[in-house]
Scaffold this motif. Structure first.
Motif, PDB file in Angstrom:
ATOM      1  N   THR A 151      -0.735  -8.163  -5.840  1.00  0.00           N
ATOM      2  CA  THR A 151      -1.457  -7.069  -5.182  1.00  0.00           C
ATOM      3  C   THR A 151      -2.276  -6.317  -6.212  1.00  0.00           C
ATOM      4  N   SER A 152      -3.539  -6.079  -5.882  1.00  0.00           N
ATOM      5  CA  SER A 152      -4.348  -5.225  -6.754  1.00  0.00           C
ATOM      6  C   SER A 152      -4.738  -3.987  -5.953  1.00  0.00           C
ATOM      7  N   ALA A 153      -4.770  -2.868  -6.619  1.00  0.00           N
ATOM      8  CA  ALA A 153      -5.086  -1.604  -5.945  1.00  0.00           C
ATOM      9  C   ALA A 153      -5.551  -0.561  -6.936  1.00  0.00           C
ATOM     10  N   ASP A 154      -6.234   0.450  -6.415  1.00  0.00           N
ATOM     11  CA  ASP A 154      -6.595   1.612  -7.238  1.00  0.00           C
ATOM     12  C   ASP A 154      -5.557   2.685  -6.956  1.00  0.00           C
ATOM     13  N   LYS A 182      -2.528  -3.959 -11.151  1.00  0.00           N
ATOM     14  CA  LYS A 182      -2.175  -5.267 -10.563  1.00  0.00           C
ATOM     15  C   LYS A 182      -0.650  -5.361 -10.524  1.00  0.00           C
ATOM     16  N   ASN A 238      -7.967   0.629  -1.793  1.00  0.00           N
ATOM     17  CA  ASN A 238      -8.527  -0.718  -2.027  1.00  0.00           C
ATOM     18  C   ASN A 238      -7.424  -1.751  -2.277  1.00  0.00           C
ATOM     19  N   VAL A 239      -6.397  -1.706  -1.473  1.00  0.00           N
ATOM     20  CA  VAL A 239      -5.249  -2.612  -1.653  1.00  0.00           C
ATOM     21  C   VAL A 239      -5.625  -4.024  -1.188  1.00  0.00           C
ATOM     22  N   LYS A 240      -5.487  -4.966  -2.113  1.00  0.00           N
ATOM     23  CA  LYS A 240      -5.761  -6.376  -1.785  1.00  0.00           C
ATOM     24  C   LYS A 240      -4.556  -7.199  -2.202  1.00  0.00           C
ATOM     25  N   THR A 241      -4.034  -7.989  -1.261  1.00  0.00           N
ATOM     26  CA  THR A 241      -2.865  -8.801  -1.587  1.00  0.00           C
ATOM     27  C   THR A 241      -3.193 -10.279  -1.403  1.00  0.00           C
ATOM     28  N   ASP A 242      -2.891 -11.046  -2.442  1.00  0.00           N
ATOM     29  CA  ASP A 242      -3.076 -12.499  -2.399  1.00  0.00           C
ATOM     30  C   ASP A 242      -1.748 -13.109  -2.841  1.00  0.00           C
ATOM     31  N   GLY A 246       0.804  -1.226   0.000  1.00  0.00           N
ATOM     32  CA  GLY A 246       0.000   0.000   0.000  1.00  0.00           C
ATOM     33  C   GLY A 246       0.832   1.269   0.000  1.00  0.00           C
TER      34      GLY A 246
END
Lengths: 91, 203
Positions: free
Chosen positions: B121-124, B143, B113-117, B66
């Motif tokens: 990581t995907s984010a705006d 991404k 909107n940070v998402k980590t798998d 982030g």
């Protein structure tokens, strides 16, 4: 001359259409290069490079049609040659 | 406490500090694979092309994605389309004016909107997009794929990590004063952009 121009018009039209069809009948604009995609195995990114290749489009076909039309049109400016001209004061 | 006990603790602390530090990824790709693809709708055939002159750096911390910051620059001169006349128009003073505005850039300011798998990581990402000399704040869905220790798989002489950045978004050419309100029946005002780039952090 009339006949030569009309034959030329037909030749231009046939050649243009043949080249266009033989190169894949591209219905877009003429291209002088085509994108080649290669996959980078590590990153998964598709790299794009351009390879020089002439790909005629509808503008090429249109130019061939216009050229043929001009040649055919020009042929109407020439009178048909008379086969056997008779002398006028023949008695 | 003896020195023999302190030393391993110090080493561990240093190693933790090093691994937690953000890495700086250089996006000037030695393999020339990085590209930005653009497309604009047009009546006969959409204008499709790509740009390969990509550079810039991104600071990325795998422990804290982030906090990612950075700037990506695209050399406007490197934008190519397969039709030579379209390319000439695109580069001309009437459209992108690449001689006057040689760079197109995006500078990231903040992530939401940070998402980590795992390593993805995907984010705006909100940042400043500069095109044709006009800077505008936009938000782009991005991404990020962190490929730890994978640099040597691409460039055998180097060791380090890779960061793959992918983004697909649209901009309006009117916002950047590119033939504003003109030729909309011939070239769509919406420009679709797809960025697929990899950066390297050499260790």
């Amino acid at each position: 001359m009339k006949r030569i121009l009309r034959l030329l018009a037909l030749l231009v039209l046939m050649a243009g259409a043949s080249i266009w069809l033989a190169t894949g009948a591209n219905r877009g604009w003429t291209k002088t290069s085509v994108p080649v995609r290669t996959l980078d195995a590590v990153t998964g990114i598709e790299g794009i490079t351009y390879q020089e290749k002439f790909l005629p489009g509808v503008d090429f076909l249109g130019a061939a049609l216009a050229g043929a039309g001009l040649l055919a049109g020009a042929s109407f400016f020439f009178r048909k040659a008379k086969a056997n001209q008779q002398p006028q004061n023949q008695k | 406490m003896k020195l023999t006990h302190i030393l391993p603790l110090l080493t561990l602390a240093t190693a933790t500090a090093v691994s937690a530090a953000p890495e700086s990824f250089d996006f000037k790709d030695p393999k020339g694979v990085n590209n930005a693809v653009f497309s604009l709708d047009a009546p006969l055939e959409s204008v499709n092309g790509s740009a390969s002159g990509i550079s810039g750096t991104v600071s990325f911390d795998p422990e804290n994605p982030g906090a990612t910051t950075g700037k990506i620059v695209v050399a406007a001169e490197s934008m190519t389309v397969p039709n030579p006349m379209q390319k000439e128009h695109l580069h001309s003073a009437n459209w992108l004016d690449v001689a006057k505005y040689p760079e197109i850039s995006f500078e990231a300011k903040s992530l939401a909107n940070v998402k980590t798998d795992a390593d993805v990581t995907s984010a705006d990402v909100t940042g400043t997009f500069t095109l044709h000399g006009v800077a505008k704040d936009i938000t782009v869905p991005v991404k990020l794929s962190y490929l730890k220790g994978k640099l040597s798989a691409r460039v055998p002489s180097l060791k380090g990590d890779l960061l793959v950045l992918r983004a697909t978004f649209s901009i309006n050419r009117d916002d950047f004063n590119i033939q504003k309100g003109q030729y909309e029946d011939k070239v769509s005002p919406t420009i679709n952009l797809t960025l697929s780039i990899a950066g390297a952090a050499v260790k």
